[in-house]
Design a protein around this motif. Structure first.
Motif, short mmCIF file in Angstrom:
data_model
loop_
_atom_site.label_atom_id
_atom_site.label_comp_id
_atom_site.label_asym_id
_atom_site.label_seq_id
_atom_site.Cartn_x
_atom_site.Cartn_y
_atom_site.Cartn_z
N VAL A 34 0.85 -1.20 0.00
CA VAL A 34 0.00 0.00 0.00
C VAL A 34 0.88 1.24 0.00
O VAL A 34 0.60 2.21 -0.72
CB VAL A 34 -0.95 0.01 1.22
N PHE A 35 1.96 1.22 0.77
CA PHE A 35 2.87 2.37 0.81
C PHE A 35 3.49 2.61 -0.56
O PHE A 35 3.59 3.75 -1.01
CB PHE A 35 3.95 2.16 1.86
N GLY A 107 -3.78 -3.40 -12.33
CA GLY A 107 -4.94 -4.17 -11.91
C GLY A 107 -6.17 -3.33 -11.66
O GLY A 107 -7.20 -3.85 -11.33
N SER A 108 -6.07 -2.01 -11.76
CA SER A 108 -7.23 -1.16 -11.54
C SER A 108 -8.15 -1.26 -12.75
O SER A 108 -7.70 -1.33 -13.88
CB SER A 108 -6.81 0.30 -11.35
N ALA A 136 -7.11 15.05 -0.19
CA ALA A 136 -6.37 14.41 -1.28
C ALA A 136 -5.86 13.03 -0.87
O ALA A 136 -5.97 12.07 -1.64
CB ALA A 136 -5.21 15.30 -1.72
N ASP A 137 -5.32 12.92 0.35
CA ASP A 137 -4.85 11.61 0.82
C ASP A 137 -5.99 10.61 0.93
O ASP A 137 -5.87 9.46 0.54
CB ASP A 137 -4.12 11.73 2.16
N CYS A 138 -7.12 11.06 1.47
CA CYS A 138 -8.28 10.16 1.60
C CYS A 138 -8.73 9.67 0.22
O CYS A 138 -9.00 8.48 0.04
CB CYS A 138 -9.43 10.86 2.32
N LEU A 139 -8.82 10.58 -0.74
CA LEU A 139 -9.26 10.18 -2.08
C LEU A 139 -8.23 9.29 -2.78
O LEU A 139 -8.60 8.31 -3.42
CB LEU A 139 -9.56 11.41 -2.94
N ARG A 140 -6.95 9.63 -2.67
CA ARG A 140 -5.92 8.77 -3.29
C ARG A 140 -6.00 7.35 -2.73
O ARG A 140 -5.98 6.38 -3.47
CB ARG A 140 -4.52 9.32 -3.00
N LEU A 144 -8.32 5.68 -5.60
CA LEU A 144 -7.29 5.21 -6.52
C LEU A 144 -6.65 3.90 -6.09
O LEU A 144 -6.33 3.07 -6.93
CB LEU A 144 -6.20 6.28 -6.69
N LEU A 145 -6.46 3.72 -4.78
CA LEU A 145 -5.76 2.53 -4.30
C LEU A 145 -6.69 1.51 -3.66
O LEU A 145 -6.25 0.44 -3.26
CB LEU A 145 -4.66 2.93 -3.32
#
Length: 192
Positions: A34-35, A107-108, A136-140, A144-145
């Motif tokens: 994840v990192f 894989g997305s 931005a961090d919450c949405l990324r 996205l992840l």
């Protein structure tokens, strides 16, 4: 003066188990991927992302018991991750390079690796930069992840409801920023 021969390196099996505490090894195994994906989503090249995440875990190892005894080890580690990523950009003297994210979201769904996907990611990254860092961090992490909200809450040291609020507000802000978004169509001979 005669050259000094290098000291022999002991085999890994002979090293003490206190060199890498089990809790840190388990944390590494759980959060490393994840990192790396988070750092890649910020526009860092794959090789550099590996280096950034390795630096994060080296920093956590050096922090020792203060990390292992932290009330929220995931938030402690995620703060280190953001700081080391920022240091990487300062060292490289550049902003995130989102145009090189062709394999950041392997894989997305919906990512075909074509030029339209790259253009879309560049535009989304620009829109994310207009949000607060927390949104931005919450949405990324969430969009996205595909990190679950409970895990995002642990990473950011906030409640799950706060994550939901940031995701909701961030989605609305993104919708406003991207309301008129039209990806550039590229055909064989040129643009349409």
């Amino acid at each position: 003066m005669a050259p000094v021969p290098p000291r022999p390196v002991p085999p890994l099996s002979s090293l003490s188990s206190t060199i890498l505490p089990r809790q840190l090894a388990a944390f590494h195994d759980t959060h490393r991927l994840v990192f790396i994906k988070y750092v890649r989503s910020r526009g860092v090249l794959r090789e550099d992302a590996e280096d950034v995440v390795s630096q994060v875990f080296l920093t956590l190892y050096r922090a020792g018991q203060s990390f292992l005894n932290a009330d929220n080890a995931a938030a402690f580690a995620f703060k280190v991750l953001r700081d080391v990523t920022a240091d990487h950009f300062r060292r490289c003297d550049r902003r995130p390079r989102t145009q090189e994210l062709s394999d950041a979201f392997e894989g997305s769904a919906g990512v075909d690796g074509g030029i339209e996907a790259v253009i879309c990611r560049v535009d989304v990254e620009r829109a994310l930069q207009r949000l607060s860092p927390r949104q931005a961090d919450c949405l990324r992490l969430h969009l996205l992840l595909d990190v679950p909200r409970q895990q995002i809450a642990r990473y950011l040291g906030i409640s799950v409801s706060a994550v939901s609020s940031h995701v909701f507000a961030g989605r609305q802000a993104l919708a406003r920023h991207l309301a008129t978004y039209q990806p550039t169509r590229v055909s064989g001979g040129g643009q349409e």
